[in-house]
Design a protein around this motif. Structure first.
Motif, short mmCIF file in Angstrom:
data_model
loop_
_atom_site.label_atom_id
_atom_site.label_comp_id
_atom_site.label_asym_id
_atom_site.label_seq_id
_atom_site.Cartn_x
_atom_site.Cartn_y
_atom_site.Cartn_z
N TYR A 86 0.93 -1.05 -0.22
CA TYR A 86 0.27 -0.19 -0.05
C TYR A 86 0.74 1.27 -0.31
N SER A 87 1.84 1.12 0.40
CA SER A 87 2.31 2.57 0.74
C SER A 87 3.38 2.70 -0.28
N GLN A 88 3.73 1.94 -1.04
CA GLN A 88 4.69 1.66 -1.94
C GLN A 88 3.89 2.40 -3.24
N LEU A 89 2.08 2.14 -3.63
CA LEU A 89 1.23 1.70 -4.30
C LEU A 89 0.81 3.44 -3.72
N GLU A 90 0.56 4.14 -2.47
CA GLU A 90 0.82 5.54 -2.35
C GLU A 90 1.73 5.95 -2.96
N ARG A 92 3.56 5.57 -5.47
CA ARG A 92 3.47 5.64 -6.77
C ARG A 92 1.88 5.95 -7.25
N TYR A 93 1.34 6.11 -6.50
CA TYR A 93 -0.10 7.40 -6.98
C TYR A 93 0.77 7.91 -7.21
N ASN A 94 0.53 8.71 -5.95
CA ASN A 94 1.43 10.08 -5.64
C ASN A 94 2.20 10.57 -6.91
N HIS A 95 3.47 9.51 -6.90
CA HIS A 95 3.83 10.07 -8.17
C HIS A 95 4.10 10.04 -9.41
N LEU A 96 2.49 8.95 -9.09
CA LEU A 96 1.25 9.07 -10.43
C LEU A 96 0.69 10.20 -11.21
N ASN A 99 2.48 13.34 -12.07
CA ASN A 99 3.09 13.10 -13.42
C ASN A 99 1.80 14.31 -14.31
N TYR A 100 1.05 13.24 -13.49
CA TYR A 100 -0.34 13.15 -14.65
C TYR A 100 -0.30 15.06 -14.93
N SER A 101 -0.29 16.13 -13.13
CA SER A 101 -0.67 17.18 -13.50
C SER A 101 0.53 17.70 -14.22
N GLN A 102 1.15 17.60 -13.78
CA GLN A 102 2.77 17.98 -14.86
C GLN A 102 2.42 18.17 -16.48
N LEU A 103 1.56 16.29 -16.58
CA LEU A 103 1.32 16.56 -18.20
C LEU A 103 0.00 17.34 -18.52
N GLU A 104 -0.72 16.83 -17.61
CA GLU A 104 -2.04 18.08 -17.41
C GLU A 104 -1.74 19.55 -17.57
N GLN A 105 -0.51 20.18 -17.23
CA GLN A 105 -0.01 21.58 -18.06
C GLN A 105 0.49 21.10 -19.66
N SER A 106 1.55 20.29 -19.18
CA SER A 106 1.68 19.72 -20.47
C SER A 106 0.73 19.97 -21.39
N TYR A 107 0.03 19.50 -21.13
CA TYR A 107 -1.32 19.04 -22.39
C TYR A 107 -1.64 20.61 -22.48
#
Length: 353
Positions: A86-90, A92-96, A99-107
């Motif tokens: 769960y910690s690792q997944l959390e 990865r979720y935070n990292h994802l 990345n999603y926010s950065q990708l959204e800004q880039s988009y």
């Protein structure tokens, strides 16, 4: 086996206190003792069965406890593993999510750039179309210009030949001009001498009274003829009337002239003085700037409105007043005696020298 006292139950209907009294006062009864023994046997069996059941339950409970403990250990391990996952997944979720926010800004940035690029493309495409049309038009003009150039080249050759002929003619004409200029200079010297003699002759004619020195109806003062009009008009009409007679509106530059026009009448009359060229700068009709004026008190006034000058003011008829140029007044024309006589003899050329 030792004999137990009879418990307080259904097999003993009396209370314990009464039983003690019965034991003490009565003899032993075998039948009642047997019933108590049976009761204790049953009670022992029941107790044994309960113990067995308890032992079985404890055995089962112990077995289940061991199994439960094993399962609990496994479940705890699974929980720890799951917690780690769960910690690792959390993470990865935070990292994802980052990345999603950065990708959204880039988009969004890319979307904006895409819109701007689309606009630039459309604008460029329009410019390209216009440029293509301009190119085609220019190519057509170039073809026409090339034809014109070839035609002009032919004409230039012909013009060059004409120029050479003209240059030769110009050289010959220049020589003739120089010769004519020399003759003209000599003739001009003779003409000046002749005009001087004519001036002397005209002055002699005037002084000797051989010819009339002023037009009929005009008055003479100090070799100048003056006409005091009977008609009225605004200043421009007055000026045009004098010019039509080859004269000018009166130009008063001395006290003697001022005294002469004062004595004629006390009416307002236009003279040849205005500030029409520049407000506040008064000039005579011959272009000379005013040097000495004979203004009435508080005159001139109303600058930019009253711009033409009369002889005679409202409160001082012997002095000057500036007035609105469209006001209707009489006027004074003048001409020198010499100019008048020269025009009588048709010698205007003398006046232009």
């Amino acid at each position: 086996m030792a004999r137990l006292p009879c418990p307080k139950s259904a097999c003993c209907s009396q209370t314990g206190h009464q039983m003690d009294q019965n034991w003490e006062g009565r003899s032993w009864q075998p039948g009642r003792d047997i019933r108590c023994r049976h009761f204790y046997k049953i009670l022992a069996v029941i107790h044994f069965i309960v113990c067995v059941i308890v032992v079985v339950i404890l055995a089962l409970t112990c077995r289940d406890y061991k199994q439960f403990k094993v399962k609990y250990s496994q479940l705890e391990q699974s929980h720890n593993c799951l917690q780690t996952n769960y910690s690792q997944l959390e993470q990865r979720y935070n990292h994802l999510h980052t990345n999603y926010s950065q990708l959204e800004q880039s988009y969004n940035h890319l979307q904006t750039n895409n819109s701007q690029l689309q606009q630039s493309y459309n604008h460029l495409h329009t410019n390209y179309s216009q440029l293509e049309q301009s190119y085609n038009h220019l190519h057509t003009n170039y073809s026409q210009l090339e034809q014109s150039y070839n035609h002009l080249q032919t004409n230039n050759s012909q013009l060059e030949q004409s120029y050479n002929r003209l240059h030769t003619n110009y050289s010959q004409l220049e020589q003739r001009y120089n010769h004519l200029h020399t003759n003209c200079s000599q003739l001009k010297e003779v003409s000046v001498q002749t005009l001087d003699r004519v001036r002397v002759l005209l002055n002699a004619v005037i002084d000797n009274g051989i010819s009339s020195t002023c037009p009929v109806g005009w008055q003479e003062f100090n070799k100048t003829c003056y006409h005091f009009s009977a008609e009225r008009g605004h200043w421009h009409n007055a000026n045009s009337s004098c010019v039509a007679k080859n004269t000018t509106l009166a130009i008063v530059t001395s006290q003697g002239q001022q005294n002469f026009i004062e004595t004629h009448d006390r009416d307002k009359r236009w003279i040849g003085l205005t500030d029409l060229e520049q407000v506040g700068v008064y000039r005579w009709v011959n272009g000379d700037q005013l040097v000495m004026g004979f203004w009435a008190r508080d005159e001139p006034n109303n600058a930019g409105v009253e711009r033409c000058v009369t002889k005679g003011a409202r409160y001082d008829p012997n002095k000057w007043n500036n007035d609105v140029c469209t006001t209707v007044h009489q006027w004074i024309c003048q001409i020198t005696r010499f100019d008048y006589v020269a025009r009588q003899f048709g010698l205007e050329v003398v006046l232009n020298q």
